[in-house]
Design an enzyme around this catalytic site. Sequence first.
Site, PDB file in Angstrom:
ATOM      1  N   TRP A  88       0.819  -1.219   0.000  1.00  0.00           N
ATOM      2  CA  TRP A  88       0.000   0.000   0.000  1.00  0.00           C
ATOM      3  C   TRP A  88       0.848   1.264   0.000  1.00  0.00           C
ATOM      4  O   TRP A  88       0.320   2.371   0.010  1.00  0.00           O
ATOM      5  CB  TRP A  88      -0.975  -0.005   1.186  1.00  0.00           C
ATOM      6  CG  TRP A  88      -0.362  -0.431   2.478  1.00  0.00           C
ATOM      7  CD1 TRP A  88       0.245   0.387   3.390  1.00  0.00           C
ATOM      8  CD2 TRP A  88      -0.300  -1.756   3.003  1.00  0.00           C
ATOM      9  NE1 TRP A  88       0.698  -0.363   4.446  1.00  0.00           N
ATOM     10  CE2 TRP A  88       0.373  -1.673   4.257  1.00  0.00           C
ATOM     11  CE3 TRP A  88      -0.726  -3.002   2.554  1.00  0.00           C
ATOM     12  CZ2 TRP A  88       0.614  -2.797   5.041  1.00  0.00           C
ATOM     13  CZ3 TRP A  88      -0.480  -4.112   3.355  1.00  0.00           C
ATOM     14  CH2 TRP A  88       0.174  -4.008   4.582  1.00  0.00           C
ATOM     15  N   GLU A 102      -5.861   0.512   5.404  1.00  0.00           N
ATOM     16  CA  GLU A 102      -6.029   1.013   6.770  1.00  0.00           C
ATOM     17  C   GLU A 102      -7.078   0.213   7.525  1.00  0.00           C
ATOM     18  O   GLU A 102      -6.919  -0.077   8.714  1.00  0.00           O
ATOM     19  CB  GLU A 102      -6.414   2.504   6.757  1.00  0.00           C
ATOM     20  CG  GLU A 102      -5.270   3.427   6.364  1.00  0.00           C
ATOM     21  CD  GLU A 102      -4.111   3.381   7.363  1.00  0.00           C
ATOM     22  OE1 GLU A 102      -4.323   3.016   8.534  1.00  0.00           O
ATOM     23  OE2 GLU A 102      -2.980   3.696   6.955  1.00  0.00           O
ATOM     24  N   CYS A 148      17.464   5.025  17.235  1.00  0.00           N
ATOM     25  CA  CYS A 148      16.354   5.961  17.002  1.00  0.00           C
ATOM     26  C   CYS A 148      16.870   7.341  16.591  1.00  0.00           C
ATOM     27  O   CYS A 148      17.700   7.936  17.289  1.00  0.00           O
ATOM     28  CB  CYS A 148      15.502   6.081  18.265  1.00  0.00           C
ATOM     29  SG  CYS A 148      14.114   7.216  18.053  1.00  0.00           S
ATOM     30  N   CYS A 162      14.222  13.018  22.946  1.00  0.00           N
ATOM     31  CA  CYS A 162      13.225  12.244  23.679  1.00  0.00           C
ATOM     32  C   CYS A 162      13.428  12.322  25.189  1.00  0.00           C
ATOM     33  O   CYS A 162      14.390  11.769  25.730  1.00  0.00           O
ATOM     34  CB  CYS A 162      13.267  10.787  23.216  1.00  0.00           C
ATOM     35  SG  CYS A 162      12.035   9.746  24.023  1.00  0.00           S
TER      36      CYS A 162
END
Length: 370
Positions: free
Chosen positions: A39, A52, A217, A223
């Site tokens: 998709w 979805e 990350c 973060c």
Amino acid sequence: MADSSDVPHDGSWRSASWRTQLRRRLLTWFTTSARDLPWRKTRDPYAIWVSEVMLQQTQVATVIPYFERFLRDYPTPAALAAADEAEVLRRWEGLGYYRRAKQLHAAAKRITAEHGGRFPETFEAVLALPGIGRYTAGAVLSISRDQRLPVVEANTLRLYSRLIALRQPPTATAPNRLLWEVAAAILPRQQAGRFNQAAMELGALLCTPRNPDCERCPLRSLCPTRREGLQEEIPGKVRTLQYEDRSHVAVVAQHEDRFFLRRCPPGGHWAGLWDFPRYDLTPAAALPGDALAAEVERRFAAEFGFAVRLGEKLKTLRHGVTRFRITLDAFTAEANRREADSAECGWYQPHEILDLPLNTTGRKLSRLLP
DNA sequence: AAAGCGGGGTG
DNA sequence: CACCCAGCTTT
């Protein structure tokens, strides 16, 4: 009145430079790390919508073959709208939560009738379709049309909870409102769809529920959760589910070379799908074997207006559904005569059962037939 | 065995 | 706001 400004969290996200850094790093990371998913090769809102809906409650690896088959068989809303519901359910079989398929089918009919077969492109019009809520409408229109609409689902819920070090359960009303506010604020003006996909992908691949891979990350320096070592505490646990044991009996009734199946009634479980008649006999321990057979035979006769006699146990299946753990004992049964078929029940040869939409246990039992 | 996915609808 | 939804994979 709970206000999201009262929710304890880290407020770095309100800084424009923090958001700029976040966007740049996340989009760059996505360029090199995005999975190659079917998709993601299209900007067709219809195809993205189908993906979805399938991805709700169902994991990527399971969805892929279903998505490809579904788009091949129903390439447009009009093609889906023209199909019989039973045929759509048959193609959905195995994905579970069949209401999604029925709503998808109903929405395709609405798109054909009210939007000339073109998937609508305003948030309000999309939201008005059955089975589409704030998340799905935002996902489809951001991904297919780059509309600047936020998305909060499991992955972004977890990622954004950590990026603001949210100190409360993320599904409570005020914290959830704050997360939607954050999701909207951090969206770039351009490429909102790629950004949303990148955020969900980061949640799926690195910012995982347990043992998040903070070393890899791209957002680690932004973060607060990582800074404080709270990855296992944020997001907070919503609640632990208590399972409930149930004992069901299924009746595999035979007459000559045919087997009796019924359609599950509207409004109930597996509505519209076919199954062998089944009965909830919880708690089964209260009934000795003879009494159990008598009770099942009584219920069967009351429901269908003819008698069967239970034989031996064919198979025991255990399956879990939402909060229930069900033990299903399937018994063979003999019918003396064959009642006429109706739209809701009837006698079928095994090869005919292949074409009926069945729930998972019904399909497993049907494979035991000669 | 337990945890995680999981948004939409209803009341 | 609480509850329901009738399966599957991963850990």
